[in-house]
Design an enzyme around this catalytic site. Structure first.
Site, PDB file in Angstrom:
ATOM      1  N   TYR A   1      11.033 -21.185  67.196  1.00 38.50           N
ATOM      2  CA  TYR A   1      11.973 -20.125  67.579  1.00 38.50           C
ATOM      3  C   TYR A   1      13.336 -20.472  66.997  1.00 38.50           C
ATOM      4  CZ  TYR A   1      14.334 -16.860  70.795  1.00 38.50           C
ATOM      5  OH  TYR A   1      15.065 -15.841  71.340  1.00 38.50           O
ATOM      6  N   SER A   2      13.934 -19.534  66.269  1.00 36.02           N
ATOM      7  CA  SER A   2      15.213 -19.819  65.621  1.00 36.02           C
ATOM      8  C   SER A   2      16.111 -18.595  65.655  1.00 36.02           C
ATOM      9  CB  SER A   2      14.999 -20.260  64.169  1.00 36.02           C
ATOM     10  OG  SER A   2      16.243 -20.447  63.515  1.00 36.02           O
ATOM     11  N   ASN A   3      17.265 -18.741  66.285  1.00 38.31           N
ATOM     12  CA  ASN A   3      18.245 -17.649  66.317  1.00 38.31           C
ATOM     13  C   ASN A   3      18.758 -17.305  64.932  1.00 38.31           C
ATOM     14  OD1 ASN A   3      18.722 -17.158  69.353  1.00 38.31           O
ATOM     15  ND2 ASN A   3      18.815 -19.379  69.178  1.00 38.31           N
TER      16      ASN A   3
ATOM     17  N   GLY B   1      15.668 -13.552  77.981  1.00 37.45           N
ATOM     18  CA  GLY B   1      16.938 -13.887  77.339  1.00 37.45           C
ATOM     19  C   GLY B   1      17.746 -14.852  78.185  1.00 37.45           C
TER      20      GLY B   1
ATOM     21  N   SER C   1      18.740 -13.090  74.426  1.00 39.82           N
ATOM     22  CA  SER C   1      17.782 -12.827  73.348  1.00 39.82           C
ATOM     23  C   SER C   1      17.023 -11.520  73.465  1.00 39.82           C
ATOM     24  CB  SER C   1      16.789 -13.981  73.247  1.00 39.82           C
ATOM     25  OG  SER C   1      17.396 -15.089  72.624  1.00 39.82           O
TER      26      SER C   1
END
Length: 354
Positions: free
Chosen positions: A171-173, A307, A75
């Site tokens: 939190y969202s990719n 990440g 991330s």
């Protein structure tokens, strides 16, 4: 991706002595305690830099890991993507408070009410496609790990579900897949090419790549593993499932250069950097800005991003004084604890001079 390890940050850091002892000893403790097969670190302060590595490059063949080796940054990719978006803001090609529908009409459900800023700081309330079974690169996926994915395929998975209307930060990719497509719409180029043109080449980050469908990690690198429960080599995988949310590969030196340039105002304007550093509360142990995390240590705030991508954990932090810490950890039969990781951070940022 990488956030659960940091959830108890404040509790951990106040319990750790800021003694300024050699961080190599802490790295070795993580390895000997089965928290990692390898740990790479780079620490810089006032023009002085230390780089080191402990553990093994390959648990079967042995070999020492290189302090300058490459690793998957997960991330931390988001910070690169956010930087490109803010450069486009500086060029007046997009506004932070523009609804995403203005630029990608019909792509995002409720897109007329979701702004670019909300995508960047994860307040869009879009469901994370990586929450679905088989769609997380933080988990072993067998032969499916070599499958190639398209961004809109990932969004189809995400948009099939909705988050509960709980008013919480999520939190969202998915947000950064949308932002990758936004970069492509505004520039007419693949998002990875824009990252290379705008960030990698100007900063001479020669060891950082946007791999696309390439499964390998360029040499030198320490292998990444997943416990099943025995360690399985997870180094090779197609990172297109992460795409603009987490596919990139780098080194501790390149990440330090990037964070220093970004937070030093060399990549985006002062107003954009101020916006990037304006955080929302997350309840996860850090504040979240625009592709940037803020961690409050006993001695002040450090900025950067963490990440996670199967086999690799990354932490890239910098303080306002210019001191920096970059860590790459290859987990072993367990993930290193928050106290272990943040103990190193406290020694670097809050410890006495060595």
């Amino acid at each position: 991706m990488m956030q659960t390890m940091m959830n108890v940050l404040v509790t951990a850091v106040v319990a750790v002595s800021g003694s300024g002892a050699d961080v190599r000893a802490d790295m070795e403790k993580i390895v000997t305690g089965n928290g990692a097969t390898a740990v790479l670190a780079r620490v810089s302060d006032a023009g002085r830099t230390w780089s080191g590595a402990v553990g093994v490059r390959d648990i079967e063949r042995g070999g020492r890991p290189s302090p300058h080796g490459r690793f998957r940054i997960g991330s931390v990719t988001k910070t690169f993507v956010a930087t490109v978006v803010l450069q486009l803001v500086d060029e007046n090609k997009v506004g932070l408070d523009d609804p995403i529908d203005r630029h990608l009409p019909g792509l995002v459900p409720g897109g007329s009410q979701i702004t670019v800023r909300e995508l960047l700081n994860h307040t869009s309330h879009l469901y994370d496609y990586m929450s679905e079974p088989g769609y997380s690169t933080n988990r072993w996926r067998g032969e499916a790990r070599f499958r190639s994915y398209q961004p809109r395929e990932l969004l189809k998975v995400a948009f099939a579900k909705q988050l509960p209307d709980d008013g919480k930060w999520h939190y969202s990719n998915t947000n950064y897949v949308v932002l990758g497509l936004l970069v492509e719409k505004l520039t007419g180029n693949p998002y990875g090419e824009e990252v290379e043109r705008r960030v990698l080449r100007p900063l001479k980050l020669r060891h950082t790549v946007v791999p696309g469908n390439r499964a390998g990690v360029p040499s030198p690198h320490a292998k990444g593993y997943e416990p099943l429960p025995g360690l399985v080599d997870a180094t090779r995988m197609n990172p297109s499932l992460d795409w603009a949310a987490g596919e990139m590969i780098s080194t501790t030196g390149d990440l330090e250069t990037f964070m220093s340039a970004l937070l030093g105002g060399r990549l985006i304007s002062e107003p954009s950097l101020t916006a990037m550093r304006t955080t929302v509360e997350t309840g996860a142990g850090f504040g979240y800005g625009l592709g940037l995390q803020a961690y409050r240590l006993p001695c002040g705030t450090v900025w950067g991003h963490s990440g996670e991508l199967i086999g690799y954990l990354t932490f890239a932090f910098r303080s306002g004084s210019g001191k920096s810490l970059t860590l790459s950890i290859n987990p072993s039969t367990r993930n290193p604890s928050t106290a272990e990781v943040m103990g190193i951070a406290v020694k670097v940022f809050c410890g006495a001079s060595q």
